[in-house]
Design an enzyme around this catalytic site. Sequence first.
Site, PDB file in Angstrom:
ATOM      1  N   SER A   4     -62.709 -29.777  89.115  1.00  0.00           N
ATOM      2  CA  SER A   4     -64.030 -29.826  88.879  1.00  0.00           C
ATOM      3  C   SER A   4     -64.371 -31.375  88.666  1.00  0.00           C
ATOM      4  CB  SER A   4     -65.337 -29.328  89.019  1.00  0.00           C
ATOM      5  OG  SER A   4     -65.034 -27.946  90.072  1.00  0.00           O
TER       6      SER A   4
ATOM      7  N   LYS B 175     -74.739 -33.696  85.818  1.00  0.00           N
ATOM      8  CA  LYS B 175     -75.141 -32.919  86.497  1.00  0.00           C
ATOM      9  C   LYS B 175     -76.139 -32.049  86.468  1.00  0.00           C
ATOM     10  CE  LYS B 175     -70.621 -30.079  88.277  1.00  0.00           C
ATOM     11  NZ  LYS B 175     -69.557 -29.455  88.054  1.00  0.00           N
TER      12      LYS B 175
ATOM     13  N   SER C  83     -66.688 -30.219  92.213  1.00  0.00           N
ATOM     14  CA  SER C  83     -68.123 -29.266  91.731  1.00  0.00           C
ATOM     15  C   SER C  83     -68.349 -30.741  90.945  1.00  0.00           C
ATOM     16  CB  SER C  83     -68.107 -27.312  91.348  1.00  0.00           C
ATOM     17  OG  SER C  83     -68.325 -28.233  90.150  1.00  0.00           O
TER      18      SER C  83
END
Length: 491
Positions: A178, A76, A154
């Site tokens: 998330s 990420k 997210s």
Amino acid sequence: MNANELTIAEARDALAKGELSAVDLTMACLTAIDAGTPLNAFVHTTPEIALDQARAADARRGAGTGALNGIPLGIKDLFCTRGVASQAASNILRGFKPEYESTVTSKLFEAGAVMLGKLNMDEFAMGSSNETSCYGDAVNPWKVDDRRLTPGGSSGGSAAAVAADLCLAATGTDTGGSIRQPAAFTGIVGIKPTYGRVSRWGIVAFASSLDQAGPMTKSVRDAAILLGAMAGHDPKDSTSADIPVPDFEAALTGDIRGRKIGIPREYRMEGMPAEIEALWARGREMLADAGAEIVDISLPHTKYALPAYYVIAPAEASSNLARYDGVRYGHRARLGQGDGIVDMYEKTRAEGFGKEVQRRVMIGTYVLSAGFYDAYYNRARKVRALIKRDFDEAFAAGVDAILTPATPSSAFGLGEMADADPVAMYLNDVFTVTVNLAGLPGISVPVGLDAKGLPLGLQLIGRPWDEAGLLNHAHVLERAAGFVEKPRKWW
């Protein structure tokens, strides 16, 4: 089956037997990433680094290699990676290439993992649909009509990449859901560990008392393997717990006979879709069939979780994001003649931060301001303590894990909620934020499809530091559900 479609466990076995090389596995993933461009999951690819790491993994195969030797992962964009763009999907960090490695990525590389590149996400991890990213929307590989669907947020890029087999697994972060919400939206497994189990050092901060990194994988076994490599005490993170990391994979016995599973009555939300209710009932039956005892419990302060979260998280964000001022690194606005330092701060932040980040920073600054601190922030902290106490009392009464829905719906279309009332988007976190407020471990497991053919997940919440027990409960649920569906390849 193509090599990139393997799970970590399958690839590990194939590598150990010499049926596959790390270079072959990495090349299969890099080819899939090229073909997966329409998903916009990978935003910075690192093929040279990946192939160097894969060759090194092949060279050291055999003699005491790490748990992830030769396994290609996506990272990420919130994790700092040395010499590789790490910009938290924000224009304010455009061009930032750290001179250091986050503790999590360091541990993964020590375990032999291969980094394929950086994954899309909501800007500064603020969002539930991956629509606030400076890279543009990530797209869910699941498609049932002519719409492009959200992969959740997210960690939307991580979820899309794992579900579409662009990588074997990915890292995510979870501040209010998330990891778990995007995992549910894309039919994969996502675990948020206990706060302090995984180091936050080198991860761009959103809300420091809530943020926690974790794995996003194709199976519960893979989550256990990857979490084992990510977890552990880190002296560089003052909130990292000096607690031994058990062998999470060895804990997957599949035996939960006599375990107590709590069903919180407050999670039966008004207007909950019948499909979610039916899925939850099915989950209860599956765990009962495996020998668990199902008990009704009460978590009375649940209804205050979202309001408390959306005071505490923006407050911490406004404090953390104050460092982005155009002075030391990242974007700096072009200044006009006569502009002073305050003009530089204001113009830099106006250009660098997207609307959702600006909204949360303003809310956070407001609730921390003189005259409102006690009315909002202090009150939210007290509510947080009550929410944690609810869970403590349930566990003290003998409950081993708690079963809830993961999301209030399946994946929705990109653009369908972005311009609506922001509070409607925040409701996506209704089942997940309590876990962050209480610092507990939580996992989302794919259990079925809705009437449209989109994946739905259930969430299990565990006792503090009992990821091993939580993963075992999830393993039983996964096995009973038998979810093997994959998105049909349209990209």
